[in-house]
Scaffold this motif. Structure first.
Motif, PDB file in Angstrom:
ATOM      1  N   LEU A 163     -27.419 -11.881   9.623  1.00 45.98           N
ATOM      2  CA  LEU A 163     -28.442 -12.623  10.193  1.00 45.98           C
ATOM      3  C   LEU A 163     -29.208 -11.806  11.129  1.00 45.98           C
ATOM      4  CD1 LEU A 163     -26.543 -15.884  10.670  1.00 45.98           C
ATOM      5  CD2 LEU A 163     -28.564 -15.466   9.056  1.00 45.98           C
ATOM      6  N   GLY A 164     -28.793 -10.828  11.890  1.00 36.53           N
ATOM      7  CA  GLY A 164     -29.487 -10.190  12.942  1.00 36.53           C
ATOM      8  C   GLY A 164     -30.533  -9.244  12.248  1.00 36.53           C
ATOM      9  N   GLY A 170     -37.059 -18.265  12.834  1.00 32.00           N
ATOM     10  CA  GLY A 170     -36.506 -19.296  13.806  1.00 32.00           C
ATOM     11  C   GLY A 170     -35.072 -19.739  12.862  1.00 32.00           C
ATOM     12  N   ASP A 171     -35.266 -19.842  11.567  1.00 33.59           N
ATOM     13  CA  ASP A 171     -34.113 -20.348  11.009  1.00 33.59           C
ATOM     14  C   ASP A 171     -32.828 -19.422  10.883  1.00 33.59           C
ATOM     15  OD1 ASP A 171     -35.412 -22.605  10.146  1.00 33.59           O
ATOM     16  OD2 ASP A 171     -36.061 -21.820   8.212  1.00 33.59           O
ATOM     17  N   ALA A 172     -33.343 -17.980  10.981  1.00 28.66           N
ATOM     18  CA  ALA A 172     -32.166 -16.870  10.989  1.00 28.66           C
ATOM     19  C   ALA A 172     -31.536 -17.153  12.510  1.00 28.66           C
ATOM     20  CB  ALA A 172     -32.631 -15.656  10.719  1.00 28.66           C
ATOM     21  N   TYR A 173     -32.353 -17.453  13.546  1.00 28.71           N
ATOM     22  CA  TYR A 173     -31.967 -17.366  14.786  1.00 28.71           C
ATOM     23  C   TYR A 173     -31.012 -18.660  15.091  1.00 28.71           C
ATOM     24  CZ  TYR A 173     -34.495 -13.359  16.803  1.00 28.71           C
ATOM     25  OH  TYR A 173     -35.134 -12.217  17.227  1.00 28.71           O
ATOM     26  N   SER A 174     -31.412 -19.835  14.291  1.00 28.72           N
ATOM     27  CA  SER A 174     -30.667 -21.017  14.654  1.00 28.72           C
ATOM     28  C   SER A 174     -29.309 -20.875  13.970  1.00 28.72           C
ATOM     29  CB  SER A 174     -31.546 -22.106  14.184  1.00 28.72           C
ATOM     30  OG  SER A 174     -33.031 -22.178  15.026  1.00 28.72           O
ATOM     31  N   LEU A 175     -29.440 -20.395  12.557  1.00 32.22           N
ATOM     32  CA  LEU A 175     -28.112 -20.356  11.959  1.00 32.22           C
ATOM     33  C   LEU A 175     -27.210 -19.466  12.735  1.00 32.22           C
ATOM     34  CD1 LEU A 175     -26.698 -21.140   9.395  1.00 32.22           C
ATOM     35  CD2 LEU A 175     -27.705 -19.465   8.044  1.00 32.22           C
ATOM     36  N   HIS A 233     -21.155 -19.834   4.699  1.00 29.73           N
ATOM     37  CA  HIS A 233     -21.427 -18.803   3.742  1.00 29.73           C
ATOM     38  C   HIS A 233     -22.623 -19.282   2.957  1.00 29.73           C
ATOM     39  CE1 HIS A 233     -19.227 -15.116   3.648  1.00 29.73           C
ATOM     40  NE2 HIS A 233     -17.964 -15.720   3.778  1.00 29.73           N
ATOM     41  N   ARG A 234     -22.738 -20.276   2.594  1.00 29.12           N
ATOM     42  CA  ARG A 234     -23.533 -20.774   1.677  1.00 29.12           C
ATOM     43  C   ARG A 234     -25.116 -20.793   2.440  1.00 29.12           C
ATOM     44  NH1 ARG A 234     -19.729 -24.489  -0.315  1.00 29.12           N
ATOM     45  NH2 ARG A 234     -20.346 -25.877   1.281  1.00 29.12           N
ATOM     46  N   GLN A 235     -25.037 -21.443   3.583  1.00 27.95           N
ATOM     47  CA  GLN A 235     -26.195 -21.445   4.282  1.00 27.95           C
ATOM     48  C   GLN A 235     -26.997 -19.989   4.668  1.00 27.95           C
ATOM     49  OE1 GLN A 235     -25.991 -24.342   7.688  1.00 27.95           O
ATOM     50  NE2 GLN A 235     -24.070 -24.588   7.200  1.00 27.95           N
ATOM     51  N   GLU A 245     -28.630 -18.417   1.634  1.00 28.47           N
ATOM     52  CA  GLU A 245     -29.754 -19.009   1.590  1.00 28.47           C
ATOM     53  C   GLU A 245     -30.813 -18.486   2.402  1.00 28.47           C
ATOM     54  OE1 GLU A 245     -32.800 -21.498   0.021  1.00 28.47           O
ATOM     55  OE2 GLU A 245     -31.042 -20.639  -0.993  1.00 28.47           O
ATOM     56  N   THR A 246     -30.395 -18.307   3.550  1.00 27.05           N
ATOM     57  CA  THR A 246     -31.354 -18.009   4.527  1.00 27.05           C
ATOM     58  C   THR A 246     -31.784 -16.342   4.240  1.00 27.05           C
ATOM     59  OG1 THR A 246     -30.694 -19.196   6.243  1.00 27.05           O
ATOM     60  CG2 THR A 246     -31.829 -17.228   6.920  1.00 27.05           C
ATOM     61  N   LEU A 247     -30.605 -15.601   3.875  1.00 29.71           N
ATOM     62  CA  LEU A 247     -30.963 -14.276   3.436  1.00 29.71           C
ATOM     63  C   LEU A 247     -31.864 -14.103   2.182  1.00 29.71           C
ATOM     64  CD1 LEU A 247     -27.354 -12.866   4.185  1.00 29.71           C
ATOM     65  CD2 LEU A 247     -29.374 -12.824   5.606  1.00 29.71           C
ATOM     66  N   ARG A 248     -31.655 -14.908   1.065  1.00 28.77           N
ATOM     67  CA  ARG A 248     -32.661 -14.885   0.113  1.00 28.77           C
ATOM     68  C   ARG A 248     -33.812 -15.393   0.442  1.00 28.77           C
ATOM     69  NH1 ARG A 248     -35.030 -18.423  -2.862  1.00 28.77           N
ATOM     70  NH2 ARG A 248     -34.293 -20.249  -1.494  1.00 28.77           N
ATOM     71  N   VAL A 249     -34.069 -16.187   1.453  1.00 30.71           N
ATOM     72  CA  VAL A 249     -35.592 -16.519   1.759  1.00 30.71           C
ATOM     73  C   VAL A 249     -36.071 -15.219   2.330  1.00 30.71           C
ATOM     74  CG1 VAL A 249     -37.083 -17.877   3.250  1.00 30.71           C
ATOM     75  CG2 VAL A 249     -35.117 -19.037   1.969  1.00 30.71           C
ATOM     76  N   VAL A 250     -35.387 -14.746   3.280  1.00 33.13           N
ATOM     77  CA  VAL A 250     -35.952 -13.456   3.863  1.00 33.13           C
ATOM     78  C   VAL A 250     -36.293 -12.520   2.759  1.00 33.13           C
ATOM     79  CG1 VAL A 250     -35.528 -11.766   5.614  1.00 33.13           C
ATOM     80  CG2 VAL A 250     -34.846 -14.038   6.292  1.00 33.13           C
ATOM     81  N   SER A 251     -35.366 -12.327   2.030  1.00 33.06           N
ATOM     82  CA  SER A 251     -35.391 -11.233   1.030  1.00 33.06           C
ATOM     83  C   SER A 251     -36.696 -11.341   0.003  1.00 33.06           C
ATOM     84  CB  SER A 251     -34.210 -11.194   0.017  1.00 33.06           C
ATOM     85  OG  SER A 251     -34.294 -10.389  -1.227  1.00 33.06           O
TER      86      SER A 251
END
Length: 312
Positions: free
Chosen positions: A123-124, A137-142, A166-168, A171-177
Motif C-alpha cells: 500500500l505504501g 487517498g484510498d490507499a492511505y485510508s486502507l 486482502h481483498r480490499q 482491489e486497491t492495488l489493481r486500481v493503482v496498477s
C-alpha cells in the motif's frame, strides 16, 4: 477526495519501519513455518518446530553458508518487520523457549502480522505511485485500517478478518496498477495478451514465462501479476510500470534490467532473482548480497525490441 495532508499521514508506515530486525526476534521465521525438501531447502521441517540449524541464542549456525548448504529459501525470506513486533510488543520480549505455552500463539500471530505488514509495504507503493488524489487517498485510508489491526493486541489480531483486508488491498492495488499502466500502450499485446515475441509467449496475469527469453525487451505497462518467470532471461529489459505483484522471479536473470519503476516488487522477489550491480531497483529495495557485483560479459546493455508501438 483531496490527498491526505502530511499531518493526517504521520503514522503511515514507511518501508524502513517494515524491515526485519533479527536480533529483536525469537527466530520466528525459523520455527513458525514448515518447509519441504526442495531446491530451496535441503531438509523437511514441519511447522511450529525449530530448524535444526537454530542456535540457543536464536541465531543461525550456518547463516553465512545457507546457499551452499542448500537453503537459498532462507536467504530470500522477509518478514516485513513482523518478527520483532510479535517478539517484543505482543509477547513482551519473553521467548517461546522461556515460555513454551506461548509458542502456538506466537507462531500464529507471526503468520498473521507478516501478512498485514506485507500489505502495508504494498500500500505504501500504491500511495506513492497513484496518479489520482482519490486513488492515493484510498490507499492511505486502507493502510490506516490495516495498521490499526496490525497494532492491536494479540486477541484482536488473531480475530481479525485478514481475508477481507486482502481483498480490499488487492482491489486497491489493481486500481493503482491500471491507473499507472494506462499511460503505456499495452493494447499492442493483443486482446488475448499475446505478444510479437512468439505466439506461445503471453504477457498477461498468471502467464507461464518460465525460461522465456525476454532479453532487452521493453515491457512497459505489462500486467504480469502472478506470472511465472522462473529462470526467465530478463537481462537488459525495461520493466517500467510493469505490474509484478506476486510474480515468481526465482532465478530470473535481471542483469542490466530496469526495475526502478516496476509496480509492487518486494524484497523476497528480488532476493529470489539473479541480478548484478547493473540491475536498477525501486527506491527502498536493497541489492541482495548474493548478487554479482558487476555485469556479466554476455548481458545485453540496453533494450533491443519494443513490444509496444510508442516509446515508454
Amino acid at each position: 477526495m483531496k490527498p491526505p495532508t502530511p499531518s493526517s499521514t504521520a503514522n503511515f508506515p514507511v518501508q524502513g519501519a517494515l524491515r526485519p530486525d533479527c536480533p529483536q526476534c525469537f527466530a520466528l521465521c525459523c520455527t513458525a513455518f514448515g518447509f519441504a525438501r526442495s531446491a530451496d531447502f535441503a531438509i523437511d521441517k514441519p511447522p511450529a518446530t525449530p530448524c535444526p540449524n537454530l542456535a540457543a541464542d536464536f541465531s543461525c549456525t550456518i547463516h553465512d553458508r545457507l546457499r551452499p548448504r542448500g537453503f537459498p529459501g532462507c536467504t530470500v525470506f522477509d518478514c516485513f518487520g513482523a518478527g520483532q513486533a510479535v517478539s517484543q510488543r505482543l509477547f513482551g520480549g519473553i521467548s517461546w523457549r522461556d515460555n513454551p505455552d506461548s509458542a502456538a500463539g506466537m507462531f500464529t500471530a507471526f503468520k498473521v502480522l507478516r501478512q498485514l505488514h506485507e500489505m502495508l509495504w504494498l500500500l505504501g507503493q500504491a500511495a506513492a505511485r497513484a496518479y489520482g488524489p482519490d486513488t492515493a487517498g484510498d490507499a492511505y485510508s486502507l493502510a490506516a485500517a490495516v495498521r490499526k489491526v496490525a497494532d492491536s493486541g494479540l486477541e484482536d489480531l488473531l480475530a481479525a478478518d485478514v481475508e477481507s483486508l486482502h481483498r480490499q488491498v488487492g482491489e486497491t492495488l489493481r486500481v493503482v496498477s491500471e491507473e499507472v499502466r494506462a499511460g503505456y500502450f499495452s493494447a499492442a499485446y493483443g486482446d488475448a495478451g499475446s505478444s510479437s515475441l512468439h505466439p506461445r509467449i503471453r504477457l498477461e496475469p498468471g502467464a507461464d514465462l518460465a525460461g522465456a527469453d525476454l532479453r532487452g525487451l521493453v515491457l512497459c505497462g505489462a500486467d504480469l501479476r502472478g506470472a511465472c518467470l522462473i529462470g526467465a532471461d530478463v537481462r537488459g529489459a525495461d520493466l517500467t510500470a510493469t505490474d509484478l505483484l506476486g510474480a515468481d522471479l526465482r532465478d530470473a536473470r535481471l542483469d542490466g534490467a530496469d526495475l526502478a519503476g516496476a509496480l509492487f516488487l518486494t524484497p523476497p522477489q528480488v532476493g529470489a532473482a539473479r541480478g548484478s550491480g547493473s540491475t536498477r531497483l525501486p527506491e527502498g529495495l536493497a541489492r541482495p548480497g548474493h548478487w554479482a557485483a558487476s555485469v556479466p560479459e554476455d548481458a545485453p546493455t540496453g533494450p533491443r525490441k519494443r513490444l509496444d508501438r510508442r516509446d515508454c
